[in-house]
Design an enzyme around this catalytic site. Structure first.
Site, PDB file in Angstrom:
ATOM      1  N   ASP A  50       0.799  -1.231   0.000  1.00  0.00           N
ATOM      2  CA  ASP A  50       0.000   0.000   0.000  1.00  0.00           C
ATOM      3  C   ASP A  50       0.831   1.281   0.000  1.00  0.00           C
ATOM      4  O   ASP A  50       0.273   2.363  -0.028  1.00  0.00           O
ATOM      5  CB  ASP A  50      -0.981   0.009   1.172  1.00  0.00           C
ATOM      6  CG  ASP A  50      -0.278   0.204   2.501  1.00  0.00           C
ATOM      7  OD1 ASP A  50       0.963   0.105   2.537  1.00  0.00           O
ATOM      8  OD2 ASP A  50      -0.964   0.451   3.497  1.00  0.00           O
ATOM      9  N   ARG A 287      -4.127   5.033   7.281  1.00  0.00           N
ATOM     10  CA  ARG A 287      -4.549   4.817   5.904  1.00  0.00           C
ATOM     11  C   ARG A 287      -5.772   5.652   5.588  1.00  0.00           C
ATOM     12  O   ARG A 287      -6.271   6.409   6.410  1.00  0.00           O
ATOM     13  CB  ARG A 287      -4.877   3.326   5.740  1.00  0.00           C
ATOM     14  CG  ARG A 287      -3.642   2.449   5.763  1.00  0.00           C
ATOM     15  CD  ARG A 287      -3.172   2.220   4.365  1.00  0.00           C
ATOM     16  NE  ARG A 287      -4.308   1.725   3.588  1.00  0.00           N
ATOM     17  CZ  ARG A 287      -4.577   0.428   3.402  1.00  0.00           C
ATOM     18  NH1 ARG A 287      -3.795  -0.482   3.903  1.00  0.00           N
ATOM     19  NH2 ARG A 287      -5.627   0.061   2.706  1.00  0.00           N
ATOM     20  N   TYR A 295       1.895  -3.640  10.837  1.00  0.00           N
ATOM     21  CA  TYR A 295       2.854  -4.684  10.484  1.00  0.00           C
ATOM     22  C   TYR A 295       3.412  -5.247  11.772  1.00  0.00           C
ATOM     23  O   TYR A 295       3.929  -4.495  12.602  1.00  0.00           O
ATOM     24  CB  TYR A 295       4.017  -4.116   9.678  1.00  0.00           C
ATOM     25  CG  TYR A 295       3.696  -3.828   8.243  1.00  0.00           C
ATOM     26  CD1 TYR A 295       3.607  -4.871   7.329  1.00  0.00           C
ATOM     27  CD2 TYR A 295       3.497  -2.528   7.799  1.00  0.00           C
ATOM     28  CE1 TYR A 295       3.323  -4.609   5.990  1.00  0.00           C
ATOM     29  CE2 TYR A 295       3.208  -2.263   6.475  1.00  0.00           C
ATOM     30  CZ  TYR A 295       3.120  -3.307   5.578  1.00  0.00           C
ATOM     31  OH  TYR A 295       2.843  -3.048   4.270  1.00  0.00           O
ATOM     32  N   PRO A 369       8.674  -5.888   4.470  1.00  0.00           N
ATOM     33  CA  PRO A 369       7.763  -4.814   4.055  1.00  0.00           C
ATOM     34  C   PRO A 369       8.073  -3.476   4.729  1.00  0.00           C
ATOM     35  O   PRO A 369       7.435  -2.484   4.434  1.00  0.00           O
ATOM     36  CB  PRO A 369       6.404  -5.329   4.535  1.00  0.00           C
ATOM     37  CG  PRO A 369       6.715  -6.161   5.727  1.00  0.00           C
ATOM     38  CD  PRO A 369       8.047  -6.795   5.436  1.00  0.00           C
TER      39      PRO A 369
HETATM   40  P1  FAD Z   1       2.899  -9.873  -7.317  1.00  0.00           P
HETATM   41  O1  FAD Z   1       2.165  -8.715  -6.786  1.00  0.00           O
HETATM   42  O2  FAD Z   1       3.154 -11.023  -6.415  1.00  0.00           O
HETATM   43  O3  FAD Z   1       2.092 -10.354  -8.590  1.00  0.00           O
HETATM   44  C1  FAD Z   1       2.336 -11.576  -9.222  1.00  0.00           C
HETATM   45  C2  FAD Z   1       1.133 -11.932 -10.066  1.00  0.00           C
HETATM   46  O4  FAD Z   1       1.468 -13.051 -10.859  1.00  0.00           O
HETATM   47  C3  FAD Z   1      -0.082 -12.330  -9.244  1.00  0.00           C
HETATM   48  O5  FAD Z   1      -1.220 -11.656  -9.733  1.00  0.00           O
HETATM   49  C4  FAD Z   1      -0.158 -13.820  -9.426  1.00  0.00           C
HETATM   50  O6  FAD Z   1      -1.504 -14.298  -9.412  1.00  0.00           O
HETATM   51  C5  FAD Z   1       0.451 -14.011 -10.781  1.00  0.00           C
HETATM   52  N1  FAD Z   1       1.084 -15.328 -10.969  1.00  0.00           N
HETATM   53  C6  FAD Z   1       1.917 -15.948 -10.129  1.00  0.00           C
HETATM   54  N2  FAD Z   1       2.321 -17.105 -10.653  1.00  0.00           N
HETATM   55  C7  FAD Z   1       1.732 -17.221 -11.850  1.00  0.00           C
HETATM   56  C8  FAD Z   1       1.764 -18.209 -12.861  1.00  0.00           C
HETATM   57  N3  FAD Z   1       2.508 -19.302 -12.750  1.00  0.00           N
HETATM   58  N4  FAD Z   1       1.019 -18.005 -13.980  1.00  0.00           N
HETATM   59  C9  FAD Z   1       0.270 -16.897 -14.121  1.00  0.00           C
HETATM   60  N5  FAD Z   1       0.206 -15.932 -13.187  1.00  0.00           N
HETATM   61  C10 FAD Z   1       0.931 -16.089 -12.066  1.00  0.00           C
HETATM   62  N6  FAD Z   1       4.372  -5.389   0.292  1.00  0.00           N
HETATM   63  C11 FAD Z   1       4.328  -4.315   1.060  1.00  0.00           C
HETATM   64  O7  FAD Z   1       5.098  -3.383   0.828  1.00  0.00           O
HETATM   65  N7  FAD Z   1       3.423  -4.244   2.066  1.00  0.00           N
HETATM   66  C12 FAD Z   1       2.550  -5.264   2.319  1.00  0.00           C
HETATM   67  O8  FAD Z   1       1.755  -5.197   3.230  1.00  0.00           O
HETATM   68  C13 FAD Z   1       2.579  -6.391   1.549  1.00  0.00           C
HETATM   69  N8  FAD Z   1       1.727  -7.412   1.766  1.00  0.00           N
HETATM   70  C14 FAD Z   1       1.764  -8.472   0.948  1.00  0.00           C
HETATM   71  C15 FAD Z   1       0.878  -9.498   1.161  1.00  0.00           C
HETATM   72  C16 FAD Z   1       0.851 -10.603   0.346  1.00  0.00           C
HETATM   73  C17 FAD Z   1      -0.135 -11.684   0.615  1.00  0.00           C
HETATM   74  C18 FAD Z   1       1.772 -10.689  -0.719  1.00  0.00           C
HETATM   75  C19 FAD Z   1       1.777 -11.869  -1.641  1.00  0.00           C
HETATM   76  C20 FAD Z   1       2.675  -9.666  -0.918  1.00  0.00           C
HETATM   77  C21 FAD Z   1       2.686  -8.565  -0.087  1.00  0.00           C
HETATM   78  N9  FAD Z   1       3.586  -7.511  -0.265  1.00  0.00           N
HETATM   79  C22 FAD Z   1       3.531  -6.429   0.504  1.00  0.00           C
HETATM   80  C23 FAD Z   1       4.564  -7.527  -1.322  1.00  0.00           C
HETATM   81  C24 FAD Z   1       4.071  -6.737  -2.500  1.00  0.00           C
HETATM   82  O9  FAD Z   1       2.720  -7.036  -2.720  1.00  0.00           O
HETATM   83  C25 FAD Z   1       4.930  -7.134  -3.651  1.00  0.00           C
HETATM   84  O10 FAD Z   1       6.256  -6.676  -3.424  1.00  0.00           O
HETATM   85  C26 FAD Z   1       4.445  -6.588  -4.963  1.00  0.00           C
HETATM   86  O11 FAD Z   1       3.104  -6.900  -5.154  1.00  0.00           O
HETATM   87  C27 FAD Z   1       5.283  -7.202  -6.055  1.00  0.00           C
HETATM   88  O12 FAD Z   1       4.694  -7.012  -7.283  1.00  0.00           O
HETATM   89  P2  FAD Z   1       4.873  -8.074  -8.440  1.00  0.00           P
HETATM   90  O13 FAD Z   1       4.054  -7.560  -9.547  1.00  0.00           O
HETATM   91  O14 FAD Z   1       6.311  -8.294  -8.669  1.00  0.00           O
HETATM   92  O15 FAD Z   1       4.331  -9.454  -7.899  1.00  0.00           O
END
Ligand code: FAD
Length: 694
Positions: A50, A287, A295, A369
């Site tokens: 967020d 927020r 956290y 985080p």
């Molecule tokens: P992600 O946001 O993880 O997106 C990956 C996407 O790829 C997802 O939509 C997933 O469904 C898709 N995917 C995965 N594998 C496959 C596949 N094999 N085939 C097709 N699609 C696939 N960061 C913070 O700073 N504060 C927080 O509070 C926080 N909470 C979090 C809570 C959770 C449950 C998670 C998972 C992460 C959290 N994070 C948090 C980390 C933050 O969300 C990530 O750093 C950020 O979202 C990374 O972005 P991304 O696009 O690299 O990956």
């Protein structure tokens, strides 16, 4: 089998999180034929990351959605530090500003990831119809789609017209792709957590042989793996693609609640941190809509790296928070979202294969985080990569530019991990009892580190290494051994000329100061004139052009650019959102403009300059359908309504001497040089290294 449908696409994005959406947005703005797939049935609705850093908001603003986040988010202005006193009761013992004053129009802000995704979808939709892909319909996330195989034809990797990456995609049914928790409890974010079993294997096994399940083969020029911390794409590239770093994982609980408490953390407290010796540490972030995010580092559930997931419930996370905050009371009626996730500090060994398959976001770096970096760094990876893939696909840039992605972003990932490491120790460390307690963390140490960290956490401190795209002497200390071979044209001769614009540093983002539009007197900050549309900007700081000599120099440069860089650089087609005043079908430029956009900032009295009469045509280009472009010349002077921006001072340009600053399509400075004629060849040479010039 013969019946498997096969198709071609320029770019295939795997994963629709922050990194995937940013990539998709770039592709739509550049009119690149793209598909984006995600295994999930639907988007994120609440929770997850967020925190928006100032630089991320600037980037979003360059796509036209920064203001929307800014308006809806809560802005973090001040931070308070709380610590137990000698009786063990937490007391506030420090406050600090949360941002560096004057660096950016934006400050840190918070809004949940789901809202962000909605803005991305709107911004993507606004990019169509695109003249470069007139038949293309707005990019949509294809959900419930999983890749099952990926191969790169290495022999064809350097062939511009090849589609050397072959991916098999499996389309699932809704049942197969829906995790059971999703149905039972909307606020439960555990199912997306990496503590949940890796569901890809299960989904695939379950889907085998299902009647509605089908597979297709996609041949892509480029594939970008944005599929998060458990990246399937990374694993598919082979064992060389590993995550390196700390082996220990920490478990964090996260809760978004509306608090009911006798602890006066409400109002002026913007971000609150406590660290209590025995009870662990807690970070609270106010927020939107009276929510707070907590956290909580869960020290108890992590035993020897293995986590017993069944022990993690929201009750247990909340109890941990209550314990830390006692003797104050904390309750809630409304919980918006909660989760727990497990995080180690690791960076991927490689960010690309043959510069045909790339990894971005959590797929190549994970960290705690605390510094609020996850979503930001992930989006920034894709922001760095998107225009490069786009302009290479359009044959505007040569393929060799793609190697700068790993050079630039691996450096940032390493810095992030190092920062997180340092910051984590301070955050999770035991507070110092007294000055003789050497292993404890003192309040001074903590707040000093916190203040120092702002350049980093705001994203404004990013400073890319020398390469074809960044002309500066190599800074050895910043380079990693593995990156040395990739970086080439570090230009020692450029050093002395950097002083032409002392606050424009090659490799760093071009700052934004207010100027006044020559044609209509409207004040703008220069970032407003730098939409992310794939164009390079050549900023001419022309000095006081009411003086004949200065005007002559600026016009001679114009003539040289017209015959040189502008005549030889490729043109770029702009879609509606990339060029709001000229992008719609009825209202479109006759000719696509050059990929190099020339802009002039002078410091003459505005009234003494007559745009069309005095200045060379490159500063007011003419189009057969849309006439003169009046939006290229600005004065550094007093505005009628918003004061004086002192832009020359801000950019560090001497009004007598002037300067030329070349800025990449992502807003980072590529070249700084002096305005005199003897430097114009250097500007041409820089573009020759970056563009496919005629
Ligand atoms: P992600 O946001 O993880 O997106 C990956 C996407 O790829 C997802 O939509 C997933 O469904 C898709 N995917 C995965 N594998 C496959 C596949 N094999 N085939 C097709 N699609 C696939 N960061 C913070 O700073 N504060 C927080 O509070 C926080 N909470 C979090 C809570 C959770 C449950 C998670 C998972 C992460 C959290 N994070 C948090 C980390 C933050 O969300 C990530 O750093 C950020 O979202 C990374 O972005 P991304 O696009 O690299 O990956």
């Amino acid at each position: 089998s013969n019946s498997t449908p096969t198709s071609e696409v320029d770019v295939l994005i795997i994963g629709a999180g922050p990194a995937g959406f940013m990539m998709a947005l770039w592709m739509s703005r550049l009119g690149i034929k793209t598909r984006i797939v995600d295994k999930r049935t639907d988007k994120v609705f609440s929770g997850q990351a967020d925190g928006f850093q100032a630089r991320t908001l600037e980037i979003l603003d360059s796509f036209g959605i920064g203001e929307r986040v800014w308006k809806e988010s809560n802005h973090l202005i001040e931070v308070s530090f709380w610590n137990p006193d000698s009786n063990g009761v937490i007391k506030r013992n420090g406050r600090a500003p949360d941002n560096i004053s004057g660096m950016s129009r934006f400050t840190e802000a918070v809004l949940h990831q789901g809202r962000m995704e909605a803005f991305f979808l709107d911004a993507i939709a606004a990019s169509y119809p695109h003249p470069a892909d007139p038949a293309g319909s707005p990019l949509k996330v294809e959900r419930m789609v999983l890749p099952t195989s990926l191969e790169v034809d290495e022999a064809a990797a350097e062939d511009d017209d090849a589609h050397p990456v072959t991916v098999t995609l499996r389309h699932l049914t809704e049942d197969e792709a829906t995790p059971t928790q999703r149905l039972s409890n909307l606020s439960d974010g555990l199912f997306r957590s990496n503590l949940a079993d890796d569901d890809v294997g299960a989904m695939l096994a379950q889907s085998k042989g299902g009647a509605d399940v089908w597979e297709e083969v996609v041949k892509a020029k480029y594939v970008v793996g944005c599929d998060g911390a458990h990246s399937w794409t990374r694993k598919a590239l082979g064992p060389k693609y590993e995550m390196k770093g700390e082996m220990t994982d920490y478990v964090w609980g996260v809760m978004d609640i509306v608090p009911i408490t006798d602890f006066r953390m409400c109002l002026p407290v913007q971000v609150l941190m406590t660290f209590a010796a025995s009870n662990g540490s807690l970070m609270i972030i106010p927020r939107e809509n009276r929510l707070i995010r907590m956290y909580i580092q869960l020290t108890e559930v992590s035993t020897g790296g293995r986590v017993d997931r069944s022990t993690i419930t929201h009750e247990m996370i909340f109890k941990a928070a209550q314990k830390i905050i006692s003797p104050y009371k904390l309750e809630y009626h409304y919980c918006d979202w909660w989760t727990a996730y497990q995080i180690g500090q690791r960076v991927g060994s490689h960010f690309s294969k043959c510069d045909r398959v790339f990894l971005a976001g959590d797929a190549v770096h994970t960290h705690s985080p605390k510094a609020g970096q996850g979503m930001n760094v992930s989006m920034s990876d894709a922001y760095n990569l998107g225009w490069k893939i786009g302009l290479v696909t359009k044959k505007i840039m040569p393929r060799k530019i793609l190697s700068t992605y790993e050079l630039e972003r691996k450096q940032i990932a390493n810095e992030l991990i190092e920062f997180d490491h340092k910051f984590s120790r301070l955050f999770s460390g035991r507070p110092q009892k007294d000055i003789l307690d050497e292993t404890g963390v003192s309040m001074e140490e903590f707040s000093k580190a916190f203040n120092m960290s702002h350049m980093f956490t705001s994203g404004l401190g990013v400073n890319y290494s020398p390469s074809a795209l960044v002309s500066k002497p190599p800074e050895e200390a910043l380079l990693l051994e593995s990156d040395k071979e990739v970086q080439n044209e570090g230009n020692p001769a450029a050093k002395s000329k950097l002083s032409a614009a002392t606050n424009c540093k090659p490799g760093m983002r071009f700052p934004s100061y207010q100027v006044v539009e020559q044609a209509d007197a409207r004040p703008w900050t220069l970032h407003h004139k730098m939409a992310s549309n794939g164009r390079f900007r050549l900023w001419v700081f022309g000095g006081d052009i009411s003086q004949a000599a200065a005007l002559k120099r600026v016009n001679a440069l114009g003539a040289r650019l017209e015959k040189g860089v502008l005549a030889r650089a490729p043109r770029i087609e702009l879609g509606p959102a990339a060029n709001p005043f000229a992008g719609t079908a009825r209202f479109r430029l006759d000719q696509p403009p050059s990929v190099v956009d020339v802009m002039l900032v002078h410091c003459a009295p505005r009234g003494e300059v007559e745009l069309l009469r005095d200045l060379h045509a490159v500063y007011h280009p003419f189009d057969a359908k849309l006439g003169w472009d009046y939006d290229k010349v600005f004065a550094d002077g007093e505005s009628y309504t918003e004061g004086h921006g002192h832009a020359y001072e801000g950019y560090g340009v001497n009004p007598e001497k002037g300067a030329i600053v070349v800025v990449r399509p992502d807003g980072y400075v590529g070249l700084v040089t002096e305005l005199g004629e003897e430097n114009w060849g250097e500007v041409e040479k820089w573009f020759e290294g970056v563009l496919r010039m005629a």
